[in-house]
Design a protein around this motif. Structure first.
Motif, PDB file in Angstrom:
ATOM      1  N   ARG A 181      73.105 -13.054  18.344  1.00 33.56           N
ATOM      2  CA  ARG A 181      71.950 -13.670  18.305  1.00 33.56           C
ATOM      3  C   ARG A 181      71.985 -14.680  16.864  1.00 33.56           C
ATOM      4  N   ALA A 182      73.141 -14.630  16.118  1.00 36.35           N
ATOM      5  CA  ALA A 182      73.058 -15.345  14.961  1.00 36.35           C
ATOM      6  C   ALA A 182      73.806 -16.601  15.154  1.00 36.35           C
ATOM      7  N   ASP A 183      72.891 -17.484  14.093  1.00 38.03           N
ATOM      8  CA  ASP A 183      73.493 -18.814  14.019  1.00 38.03           C
ATOM      9  C   ASP A 183      74.653 -18.880  13.325  1.00 38.03           C
ATOM     10  N   ILE A 184      74.819 -18.029  12.122  1.00 37.05           N
ATOM     11  CA  ILE A 184      75.884 -17.894  11.300  1.00 37.05           C
ATOM     12  C   ILE A 184      76.224 -16.210  11.089  1.00 37.05           C
ATOM     13  N   VAL A 185      77.782 -16.186  11.019  1.00 38.49           N
ATOM     14  CA  VAL A 185      78.147 -14.891  10.928  1.00 38.49           C
ATOM     15  C   VAL A 185      78.951 -14.765   9.730  1.00 38.49           C
ATOM     16  N   PHE A 186      78.815 -13.803   8.866  1.00 43.26           N
ATOM     17  CA  PHE A 186      79.617 -13.659   7.629  1.00 43.26           C
ATOM     18  C   PHE A 186      80.439 -12.372   8.003  1.00 43.26           C
ATOM     19  N   THR A 187      81.824 -12.113   7.682  1.00 42.55           N
ATOM     20  CA  THR A 187      82.255 -10.659   7.876  1.00 42.55           C
ATOM     21  C   THR A 187      83.359 -10.504   6.778  1.00 42.55           C
ATOM     22  N   ALA A 188      82.818  -9.251   6.153  1.00 45.31           N
ATOM     23  CA  ALA A 188      83.484  -8.919   5.111  1.00 45.31           C
ATOM     24  C   ALA A 188      83.777  -7.185   5.178  1.00 45.31           C
ATOM     25  N   VAL A 189      84.713  -6.778   5.900  1.00 45.37           N
ATOM     26  CA  VAL A 189      84.604  -5.542   6.300  1.00 45.37           C
ATOM     27  C   VAL A 189      86.413  -4.878   5.825  1.00 45.37           C
ATOM     28  N   GLY A 190      87.260  -5.763   6.372  1.00 42.34           N
ATOM     29  CA  GLY A 190      88.516  -5.190   6.269  1.00 42.34           C
ATOM     30  C   GLY A 190      89.034  -4.586   7.280  1.00 42.34           C
ATOM     31  N   LYS A 191      88.464  -4.936   8.545  1.00 40.62           N
ATOM     32  CA  LYS A 191      89.035  -4.552   9.906  1.00 40.62           C
ATOM     33  C   LYS A 191      89.436  -5.934  10.816  1.00 40.62           C
ATOM     34  N   PRO A 192      90.755  -5.907  11.018  1.00 41.98           N
ATOM     35  CA  PRO A 192      91.325  -6.933  11.607  1.00 41.98           C
ATOM     36  C   PRO A 192      90.622  -6.895  13.029  1.00 41.98           C
ATOM     37  N   GLY A 193      90.347  -8.188  13.710  1.00 45.07           N
ATOM     38  CA  GLY A 193      89.776  -8.155  15.031  1.00 45.07           C
ATOM     39  C   GLY A 193      88.234  -7.746  15.331  1.00 45.07           C
ATOM     40  N   LEU A 194      87.634  -7.341  14.344  1.00 43.87           N
ATOM     41  CA  LEU A 194      86.416  -6.555  14.606  1.00 43.87           C
ATOM     42  C   LEU A 194      85.596  -7.584  15.188  1.00 43.87           C
ATOM     43  N   LEU A 195      85.476  -8.883  14.699  1.00 43.56           N
ATOM     44  CA  LEU A 195      84.471  -9.940  15.451  1.00 43.56           C
ATOM     45  C   LEU A 195      85.289 -10.641  16.378  1.00 43.56           C
ATOM     46  N   THR A 196      85.041 -10.673  17.667  1.00 42.17           N
ATOM     47  CA  THR A 196      85.508 -11.303  18.845  1.00 42.17           C
ATOM     48  C   THR A 196      84.608 -12.519  19.315  1.00 42.17           C
ATOM     49  N   GLY A 197      85.032 -13.400  20.056  1.00 42.59           N
ATOM     50  CA  GLY A 197      84.408 -14.444  20.653  1.00 42.59           C
ATOM     51  C   GLY A 197      83.397 -14.005  21.386  1.00 42.59           C
TER      52      GLY A 197
END
Ligand code: NAP
Length: 311
Positions: free
Chosen positions: A199-215
């Motif tokens: 639902r987000a217009d902007i997503v930041f990710t700072a976790v350290g898990k490769p591939g956590l956020l997918t299309g």
């Protein structure tokens, strides 16, 4: 849709050009950074070399104080207090991780807020919360600068921050609030992460898990700022791990986002490497100039002022 790639190297070089001019304006007072490195951590050693090189290129003096892993908290704090008092020292860096039982944030808070070029002293974090940022944590500042480079409107935007560390996630979320975005912070206990990110217009990710956020987890046209840095095995064309001449596994760097699938849905995305990372290094030097100006009582422009950026 194919996302535009946010070129962190180009952004960093523009920031450094401006910093170079500002350093020249501060002459004849040379800028001096002191880095405190305790124990022997391989990743810190690499980071220190990069900092040293960047300072050299900009004509900033960089001094390393390497202390034994057995250094006590009292000894380390006494060193910091000496550096706080030394008018020749512009900024103090405390390399992480610290060997146990040294406590990072407790010791970091002893660095004078005006010399805290990493922006981690509670006074500097507090200034972000009050909407008057001074020295902002370099990675958070870099992530926001990457976002601002896209020109997307922030007022009223839905921004999701995945990761809630004190160093990265929390400062970014508060900075987004200062821009009148609606900020949602996700973490390890967040239920149904995709329901938040899509639902987000902007997503930041700072976790350290490769591939956590997918299309499939993002809204078409969203901006994705990937802060994660992960070492993953380098595979050959058949998908097998590759090795160097000595038989050691080869690695490549990857962010938290699955770049290929995210790129097909997002409007803008930062690559890893070449996105937030180079801008973070530039922000360290930017903060050094700001620190020097604060210490000299010189005026500074407001940091990330929503009025001067966009309405
Ligand atoms: P950190 O202190 O380990 O924080 C990671 C955060 O991710 C924590 O808040 C953690 O929550 C959360 N998390 C863990 N698993 C999750 C999940 N499945 N879903 C949602 N959130 C989850 O690390 P950091 O210092 O913030 O760094 C984060 C990443 O950014 C790392 O990959 C680091 O290498 C990278 N980094 C990049 C730069 C740069 O210049 N580009 C600079 C600094 C860091 P809990 O604490 O509740 O477990």
């Amino acid at each position: 849709m194919t996302a535009r790639i946010i070129d962190g190297r180009a952004l960093a070089s523009g920031i450094l050009e401006r910093v170079r001019v500002q350093i020249a304006e501060l002459s004849p007072h040379p800028l001096r950074l002191v880095s405190l490195y305790i124990g022997n951590d391989e990743a810190s050693a690499v980071y220190i070399r990069n900092q040293q090189r960047s300072c050299q290129r900009m004509g900033v003096q960089f001094d390393l104080i390497h202390l034994d892993a057995s250094t006590t908290e009292e000894e380390l704090i006494a060193r910091i207090q000496d550096l706080n008092r030394d008018p020749e020292v512009t900024g103090i860096l405390l390399q992480r991780p610290l060997p146990a039982p040294l406590h990072h944030l407790r010791i970091q808070s002893k660095i004078h807020p005006d010399k805290d070029i990493e922006g981690l002293n509670p006074a500097n974090i507090g200034a972000i919360v009050y909407g008057t940022p001074k020295l902002v944590p370099c990675t958070a500042l870099a992530a926001i600068r990457c976002l601002l480079s896209t020109g997307v409107p922030l007022k009223g935007a839905d921004a999701v921050m995945v990761g809630h560390s004190e160093v990265v996630g929390k400062p970014i979320a508060f900075l987004m609030l200062n821009f009148f975005a609606t900020a949602t912070i996700c973490h390890v206990a967040t239920q149904d992460l995709a329901a938040k990110t899509e639902r987000a217009d902007i997503v930041f990710t700072a976790v350290g898990k490769p591939g956590l956020l997918t299309g499939d987890m993002i809204k078409p046209g969203a901006v994705v700022i990937d802060i994660g840095i992960n070492q993953v095995p380098l595979l050959d064309a058949e998908g097998n791990p590759t090795h160097d001449e000595q038989g050691r596994p080869r690695y490549r760097l990857q962010g938290d986002a699955d770049f290929d699938s995210v790129r097909k849905v997002a409007s803008h995305v930062t690559p890893v490497p070449g996105g937030v990372g180079p801008v973070t290094v530039a922000m360290l030097l930017h903060n050094t100039v700001l620190a020097a100006r604060h210490q000299a009582g010189l005026p500074t422009d407001p940091v990330l002022d929503p009025q001067s950026v966009q309405s």
